[in-house]
Design an enzyme around this catalytic site. Sequence first.
Site, PDB file in Angstrom:
ATOM      1  N   LYS A 186       0.834  -1.212   0.000  1.00  0.00           N
ATOM      2  CA  LYS A 186       0.000   0.000   0.000  1.00  0.00           C
ATOM      3  C   LYS A 186       0.872   1.268   0.000  1.00  0.00           C
ATOM      4  CE  LYS A 186      -1.947  -1.050   3.934  1.00  0.00           C
ATOM      5  NZ  LYS A 186      -1.158  -2.255   4.296  1.00  0.00           N
ATOM      6  N   ARG A 227      11.955  -6.128   4.431  1.00  0.00           N
ATOM      7  CA  ARG A 227      11.834  -4.673   4.222  1.00  0.00           C
ATOM      8  C   ARG A 227      12.866  -3.917   5.052  1.00  0.00           C
ATOM      9  NH1 ARG A 227       6.209  -1.629   5.260  1.00  0.00           N
ATOM     10  NH2 ARG A 227       6.447  -2.562   7.326  1.00  0.00           N
ATOM     11  N   ARG A 253      -8.953   0.905   9.766  1.00  0.00           N
ATOM     12  CA  ARG A 253      -8.455  -0.427  10.085  1.00  0.00           C
ATOM     13  C   ARG A 253      -9.422  -1.196  10.968  1.00  0.00           C
ATOM     14  NH1 ARG A 253      -2.734   0.583   9.383  1.00  0.00           N
ATOM     15  NH2 ARG A 253      -1.506  -1.250   9.848  1.00  0.00           N
ATOM     16  N   ARG A 294      12.341  -1.813  10.681  1.00  0.00           N
ATOM     17  CA  ARG A 294      11.316  -1.405  11.642  1.00  0.00           C
ATOM     18  C   ARG A 294      11.176  -2.468  12.735  1.00  0.00           C
ATOM     19  NH1 ARG A 294       6.074   0.444   8.135  1.00  0.00           N
ATOM     20  NH2 ARG A 294       5.023  -0.720   9.794  1.00  0.00           N
ATOM     21  N   ARG A 330       0.778  -9.164  13.702  1.00  0.00           N
ATOM     22  CA  ARG A 330       0.070  -8.119  12.939  1.00  0.00           C
ATOM     23  C   ARG A 330      -0.940  -8.756  11.994  1.00  0.00           C
ATOM     24  NH1 ARG A 330       4.977  -5.054  10.458  1.00  0.00           N
ATOM     25  NH2 ARG A 330       3.466  -3.747   9.374  1.00  0.00           N
TER      26      ARG A 330
HETATM   27  P1  AP5 Z   1       4.928  -1.639   1.749  1.00  0.00           P
HETATM   28  O1  AP5 Z   1       4.527  -0.805   0.586  1.00  0.00           O
HETATM   29  O2  AP5 Z   1       5.764  -0.984   2.790  1.00  0.00           O
HETATM   30  O3  AP5 Z   1       3.640  -2.353   2.389  1.00  0.00           O
HETATM   31  P2  AP5 Z   1       2.429  -1.748   3.213  1.00  0.00           P
HETATM   32  O4  AP5 Z   1       1.209  -2.395   2.720  1.00  0.00           O
HETATM   33  O5  AP5 Z   1       2.465  -0.230   3.216  1.00  0.00           O
HETATM   34  O6  AP5 Z   1       2.795  -2.349   4.649  1.00  0.00           O
HETATM   35  P3  AP5 Z   1       2.985  -1.692   6.089  1.00  0.00           P
HETATM   36  O7  AP5 Z   1       3.646  -2.747   6.950  1.00  0.00           O
HETATM   37  O8  AP5 Z   1       3.685  -0.366   6.051  1.00  0.00           O
HETATM   38  O9  AP5 Z   1       1.556  -1.488   6.499  1.00  0.00           O
HETATM   39  P4  AP5 Z   1       0.950  -1.625   7.854  1.00  0.00           P
HETATM   40  O10 AP5 Z   1      -0.423  -1.368   7.418  1.00  0.00           O
HETATM   41  O11 AP5 Z   1       1.085  -2.769   8.721  1.00  0.00           O
HETATM   42  O12 AP5 Z   1       1.781  -0.571   8.711  1.00  0.00           O
HETATM   43  P5  AP5 Z   1       1.475   0.934   9.091  1.00  0.00           P
HETATM   44  O13 AP5 Z   1       2.708   1.684   8.907  1.00  0.00           O
HETATM   45  O14 AP5 Z   1       0.215   1.389   8.426  1.00  0.00           O
HETATM   46  O15 AP5 Z   1       5.689  -2.951   1.195  1.00  0.00           O
HETATM   47  C1  AP5 Z   1       6.262  -3.888   2.075  1.00  0.00           C
HETATM   48  C2  AP5 Z   1       7.607  -4.372   1.500  1.00  0.00           C
HETATM   49  O16 AP5 Z   1       7.355  -5.102   0.293  1.00  0.00           O
HETATM   50  C3  AP5 Z   1       8.582  -3.235   1.124  1.00  0.00           C
HETATM   51  O17 AP5 Z   1       9.884  -3.661   1.412  1.00  0.00           O
HETATM   52  C4  AP5 Z   1       8.388  -3.072  -0.395  1.00  0.00           C
HETATM   53  O18 AP5 Z   1       9.581  -2.628  -1.027  1.00  0.00           O
HETATM   54  C5  AP5 Z   1       8.009  -4.494  -0.829  1.00  0.00           C
HETATM   55  N1  AP5 Z   1       7.049  -4.540  -1.933  1.00  0.00           N
HETATM   56  C6  AP5 Z   1       5.978  -3.715  -2.139  1.00  0.00           C
HETATM   57  N2  AP5 Z   1       5.302  -4.092  -3.247  1.00  0.00           N
HETATM   58  C7  AP5 Z   1       5.947  -5.201  -3.724  1.00  0.00           C
HETATM   59  C8  AP5 Z   1       5.716  -6.057  -4.851  1.00  0.00           C
HETATM   60  N3  AP5 Z   1       4.681  -5.850  -5.691  1.00  0.00           N
HETATM   61  N4  AP5 Z   1       6.568  -7.102  -5.044  1.00  0.00           N
HETATM   62  C9  AP5 Z   1       7.618  -7.328  -4.192  1.00  0.00           C
HETATM   63  N5  AP5 Z   1       7.904  -6.522  -3.130  1.00  0.00           N
HETATM   64  C10 AP5 Z   1       7.059  -5.485  -2.886  1.00  0.00           C
HETATM   65  O19 AP5 Z   1       1.106   0.760  10.639  1.00  0.00           O
HETATM   66  C11 AP5 Z   1       2.093   0.469  11.616  1.00  0.00           C
HETATM   67  C12 AP5 Z   1       1.413   0.392  12.986  1.00  0.00           C
HETATM   68  O20 AP5 Z   1       0.826   1.679  13.329  1.00  0.00           O
HETATM   69  C13 AP5 Z   1       0.257  -0.605  13.098  1.00  0.00           C
HETATM   70  O21 AP5 Z   1       0.703  -1.924  13.373  1.00  0.00           O
HETATM   71  C14 AP5 Z   1      -0.545   0.015  14.274  1.00  0.00           C
HETATM   72  O22 AP5 Z   1       0.056  -0.255  15.516  1.00  0.00           O
HETATM   73  C15 AP5 Z   1      -0.424   1.510  14.010  1.00  0.00           C
HETATM   74  N6  AP5 Z   1      -1.524   2.008  13.144  1.00  0.00           N
HETATM   75  C16 AP5 Z   1      -1.404   2.546  11.897  1.00  0.00           C
HETATM   76  N7  AP5 Z   1      -2.602   2.886  11.392  1.00  0.00           N
HETATM   77  C17 AP5 Z   1      -3.520   2.575  12.343  1.00  0.00           C
HETATM   78  C18 AP5 Z   1      -4.934   2.663  12.409  1.00  0.00           C
HETATM   79  N8  AP5 Z   1      -5.669   3.163  11.363  1.00  0.00           N
HETATM   80  N9  AP5 Z   1      -5.562   2.218  13.524  1.00  0.00           N
HETATM   81  C19 AP5 Z   1      -4.864   1.710  14.572  1.00  0.00           C
HETATM   82  N10 AP5 Z   1      -3.505   1.595  14.582  1.00  0.00           N
HETATM   83  C20 AP5 Z   1      -2.841   2.017  13.477  1.00  0.00           C
END
Ligand code: AP5
Length: 216
Positions: free
Chosen positions: A13, A126, A88, A159, A170
């Site tokens: 995403k 990552r 979420r 991270r 997660r």
């Molecule tokens: P990446 O693009 O980073 O994936 P992503 O879907 O953005 O994953 P995240 O782990 O960042 O999302 P998340 O939703 O868990 O974390 P967030 O920061 O929102 O890609 C991942 C990897 O794959 C990268 O290395 C990339 O290069 C690679 N890649 C991408 N596309 C690819 C492809 N097509 N092929 C191969 N490789 C690929 O949240 C973190 C924490 O914050 C949560 O756990 C929670 O504690 C808190 N939080 C955030 N939002 C909320 C909310 N709304 N409510 C409550 N708590 C929240």
Amino acid sequence: MKLIFLGAPGTGKGTQASVLAEKYNIPQISTGDILRKAVAEGSELGQKAKAIMESGGLVSDDIIIGLIRERLAQPDCKPGYILDGFPRTIAQAESLDKLLAAQGGIDAVIYFDVAEDEIVRRLTSRRTCSQCGYNYNMISDPPPTDNTCEKCGGDIIQRDDDKEETVRHRLVVYNEKTAPLVDYYKKQNKLYTIDAARDVKKVRQDIINLYEKLAA
Ligand code: AP5
């Protein structure tokens, strides 16, 4: 265009949202990035969020909804935005519906579909720039050998929540709290599913095609 990027952690995403946001000149609003910045600054919000994020749990709905309400009121959101990592929970989605009721709600929800094994592989490999947040990947997009970000010169780190045990937790949290949003938005006829297991460029092209179709 007001978009939600929905999907499990590691489905790409953030990778796709940053490129789309730049292409269409709309903000990428990542609740994860906002929270990580607050943790790095040691603010009150950051202190509340730190331990929850490290454990892979979810920060409380009240805090997150407050953050989003404030962010969406800013002038750069007028032409549209990409919500990355929000909503979420069903409670967050319902609050967003209320917030946007006068504007006809969200335009579309893009669901990133990827199998769990691939998610674990992507997240444990990552690496992230501690300064600008750019995501590298030891397999598909390796960082420079000196671990210095080529975009901003910041240090590249893993991270805390990308360790395998936390990634698996997660995913449990995602399946319980966030996966029900797929049906929620299907019922609103707003859900578009993308096969996000393919390479980054193919996924991007699908999203661009969809965006252009929706915007026409
Ligand atoms: P990446 O693009 O980073 O994936 P992503 O879907 O953005 O994953 P995240 O782990 O960042 O999302 P998340 O939703 O868990 O974390 P967030 O920061 O929102 O890609 C991942 C990897 O794959 C990268 O290395 C990339 O290069 C690679 N890649 C991408 N596309 C690819 C492809 N097509 N092929 C191969 N490789 C690929 O949240 C973190 C924490 O914050 C949560 O756990 C929670 O504690 C808190 N939080 C955030 N939002 C909320 C909310 N709304 N409510 C409550 N708590 C929240």
